[in-house]
Design a protein around this motif. Structure first.
Motif, short mmCIF file in Angstrom:
data_model
loop_
_atom_site.label_atom_id
_atom_site.label_comp_id
_atom_site.label_asym_id
_atom_site.label_seq_id
_atom_site.Cartn_x
_atom_site.Cartn_y
_atom_site.Cartn_z
N HIS A 104 0.87 -1.33 -0.06
CA HIS A 104 -0.15 -0.17 -0.16
C HIS A 104 0.85 1.34 -0.04
CE1 HIS A 104 1.02 -0.44 4.23
NE2 HIS A 104 0.41 0.79 4.36
N VAL A 105 2.19 1.00 0.35
CA VAL A 105 3.03 2.40 0.21
C VAL A 105 4.10 1.96 -0.93
CG1 VAL A 105 2.83 3.41 2.34
CG2 VAL A 105 4.27 1.50 2.14
N CYS A 106 3.73 1.27 -1.99
CA CYS A 106 4.43 1.00 -3.23
C CYS A 106 5.05 2.41 -3.65
CB CYS A 106 3.47 0.27 -4.32
SG CYS A 106 4.43 0.20 -5.89
N ARG A 107 6.32 2.33 -4.25
CA ARG A 107 6.81 3.54 -4.82
C ARG A 107 6.25 3.85 -5.98
NH1 ARG A 107 12.97 1.68 -6.03
NH2 ARG A 107 12.16 1.64 -7.98
N ASP A 108 5.50 2.99 -6.67
CA ASP A 108 4.81 3.46 -7.81
C ASP A 108 3.20 3.02 -7.79
OD1 ASP A 108 4.77 3.98 -10.63
OD2 ASP A 108 5.03 2.30 -11.19
N LEU A 109 2.59 3.25 -6.57
CA LEU A 109 1.27 3.21 -6.49
C LEU A 109 0.43 3.78 -7.15
CD1 LEU A 109 -0.38 1.55 -4.11
CD2 LEU A 109 -0.82 3.79 -3.07
N ARG A 110 -0.48 2.92 -7.80
CA ARG A 110 -1.49 3.49 -8.74
C ARG A 110 -2.95 3.16 -8.04
NH1 ARG A 110 0.97 5.34 -13.36
NH2 ARG A 110 3.13 5.24 -12.62
N LEU A 111 -4.01 3.70 -8.56
CA LEU A 111 -5.40 3.34 -8.13
C LEU A 111 -6.40 3.04 -9.33
CD1 LEU A 111 -4.12 4.84 -5.42
CD2 LEU A 111 -6.64 4.95 -4.78
N ILE A 112 -7.25 2.52 -9.06
CA ILE A 112 -8.42 2.19 -10.18
C ILE A 112 -9.16 3.57 -9.87
CG2 ILE A 112 -10.64 1.36 -10.63
CD1 ILE A 112 -9.02 -0.73 -11.34
N GLY A 113 -9.57 4.23 -10.93
CA GLY A 113 -10.41 5.65 -10.83
C GLY A 113 -9.53 6.66 -10.92
N ILE A 114 -8.19 6.54 -10.81
CA ILE A 114 -7.14 7.68 -10.95
C ILE A 114 -6.25 7.45 -12.12
CG2 ILE A 114 -5.18 8.97 -9.63
CD1 ILE A 114 -6.56 8.32 -7.05
N ASP A 115 -5.50 6.29 -12.05
CA ASP A 115 -4.68 5.86 -13.18
C ASP A 115 -5.32 4.88 -14.36
OD1 ASP A 115 -1.94 6.67 -12.05
OD2 ASP A 115 -2.97 5.84 -10.26
N ARG A 116 -6.54 4.51 -14.02
CA ARG A 116 -7.22 3.90 -15.07
C ARG A 116 -8.92 4.08 -14.55
NH1 ARG A 116 -6.37 -2.53 -14.46
NH2 ARG A 116 -4.19 -2.12 -14.39
N ASP A 117 -9.67 3.81 -15.61
CA ASP A 117 -11.17 4.19 -15.37
C ASP A 117 -11.53 3.43 -14.13
OD1 ASP A 117 -11.28 5.70 -17.61
OD2 ASP A 117 -11.97 4.19 -18.90
N GLY A 118 -12.48 4.09 -13.42
CA GLY A 118 -13.08 3.73 -12.09
C GLY A 118 -14.61 3.59 -12.05
N GLY A 119 -15.23 3.91 -10.85
CA GLY A 119 -16.74 3.47 -10.67
C GLY A 119 -17.53 4.55 -10.95
N PHE A 120 -17.32 5.62 -11.38
CA PHE A 120 -18.27 6.69 -11.59
C PHE A 120 -19.10 6.15 -13.04
CE2 PHE A 120 -16.58 10.60 -9.32
CZ PHE A 120 -16.92 9.89 -7.99
N ALA A 121 -19.59 4.97 -12.98
CA ALA A 121 -20.07 4.60 -14.58
C ALA A 121 -20.98 3.44 -13.94
CB ALA A 121 -18.87 4.01 -15.24
N GLU A 122 -21.80 2.98 -14.80
CA GLU A 122 -22.79 1.86 -14.71
C GLU A 122 -22.08 0.74 -14.42
OE1 GLU A 122 -27.02 3.08 -16.49
OE2 GLU A 122 -25.30 3.54 -17.93
#
Ligand SMILES: [Zn+2]
Ligand SMILES: [Zn+2]
Length: 338
Positions: A104-122
């Motif tokens: 969770h403190v990965c040097r290259d941490l990425r997230l769904i919804g920030i670095d790729r499409d997330g959950g503001f979608a049906e």
């Protein structure tokens, strides 16, 4: 399908997007509720260092599984129709933090919804291992709060204080309230929240917490008075403000702890002399671990986390949702219903 997308700085729109297809090892989720986070606000303003338009935001959401494509991987522990949320972190697996069990403190941490499409979608498709099963009777809006509640659980775990009798939380926004709820669920009875916003203080008071208005009250005197002149066992900094940074050391007892939860967008002055003299431990807290997520799922049924929800908006009201968050009078956690 309909979705809310970041199209450029200060350009948030409800768009028609292609429904994603479920690749090998992925699940498709029909999203029911998704929450707006401070990070989404930074993306919308064009101030997030990684987010690139066009992007479907949203990393706090819950829905039901509608398709499973196991691929070569063993079938996941969920079935069609199960209620789920996601653990949205993507870690590299290679860096020191990842190799030593702290992805969770990965040097290259990425997230769904920030670095790729997330959950503001049906619909959203995610790797099967990111899915977190929810109890069958958990409401979807509560499910969308698991992510911010896990932030609270992680902050409390970072204090690592078996004997916390009293705690002070600076900042009564969604994260401050989640930390307070996590503290309460871990058995801490004496919890004080401070803020400068009257509606936030009122909500925290309605949830049964002691509140101090830092505009009108001498917070330092009030805390010393409540703790026989010692200061709080643990302080959780959730305000991210210059004044909070400047004051926090004087609110903590000797050998007490400060957990930094709110993100300070600039270097702020800290009373380091008091930190020395009281041997205060200051520790950073970032996102959450899988264990924090499970604790949040277990606790969410018992604590009234849904009390932090101030608005449930239709997908078409994307701009209104972000405007509400900019002016927090009366707004706390804003959810989109999809
Ligand atoms: Zn969030
Ligand atoms: Zn890593």
């Amino acid at each position: 399908m309909r979705a809310i997308a970041y199209m450029g700085p200060d350009d948030i729109r409800t768009i028609a997007a292609d429904t994603p297809s479920c690749g090998p090892g992925q699940l498709k989720i029909r999203v029911h509720y998704a929450g707006i986070c401070g990070t989404d606000m930074a993306i919308a303003a064009g101030k997030h260092p990684r987010a690139k338009a066009p992007l479907i935001m949203g990393h706090e959401f819950a829905g039901e599984v509608v398709e499973i494509n196991p691929g070569d991987a063993p079938p996941p522990d969920v079935a069609i129709g199960d209620r789920v949320t996601i653990y949205p972190l993507l870690s590299c697996g290679q860096c020191h933090a990842c190799r030593t069990g702290h992805p969770h403190v990965c040097r290259d941490l990425r997230l769904i919804g920030i670095d790729r499409d997330g959950g503001f979608a049906e619909y959203v498709c995610v790797p099967a291992e990111m899915v977190v099963k929810l109890p069958a009777d958990m409401a979807f809006d509560t499910g969308a709060l698991i992510e911010p509640l896990a932030v609270g659980m992680h902050a409390v775990a970072m204090a690592d204080e078996g004997a916390t009798r009293n705690a002070i939380v600076l900042g009564a926004g969604p994260i401050g309230l989640m930390v307070a709820l996590a503290l309460r669920s871990s058995g801490v009875a004496d919890i004080v929240l401070t803020d400068i916003n009257a509606s936030r203080l009122e909500r925290a008071g309605d949830m049964g917490f002691t509140v101090l208005d830092s505009n009108t009250c001498d917070v330092s005197a009030a805390i010393l008075d409540r703790t026989a002149g010692e200061g709080a066992d643990v302080l959780y900094e959730c305000a991210g403000s210059e004044s909070a940074a400047g004051q926090m050391c004087e609110l903590v007892r000797g050998r007490g702890k400060i957990v930094m939860v709110g993100v300070h967008k600039a270097p702020h002055a800290v009373d380091l002399r008091t930190l020395n003299f009281r041997e205060i431990t200051m520790v950073g807290a970032r996102v959450y671990t899988r264990a924090d997520y499970q604790r949040a799922v277990d606790a969410a049924q018992q604590i009234p986390a849904e009390n932090i929800i101030s608005h449930r908006l239709d997908l078409d009201n994307a701009v209104q949702g972000f405007d509400l968050m900019k002016h927090p009078d009366g707004a706390c956690k804003v959810l989109f219903q999809l």
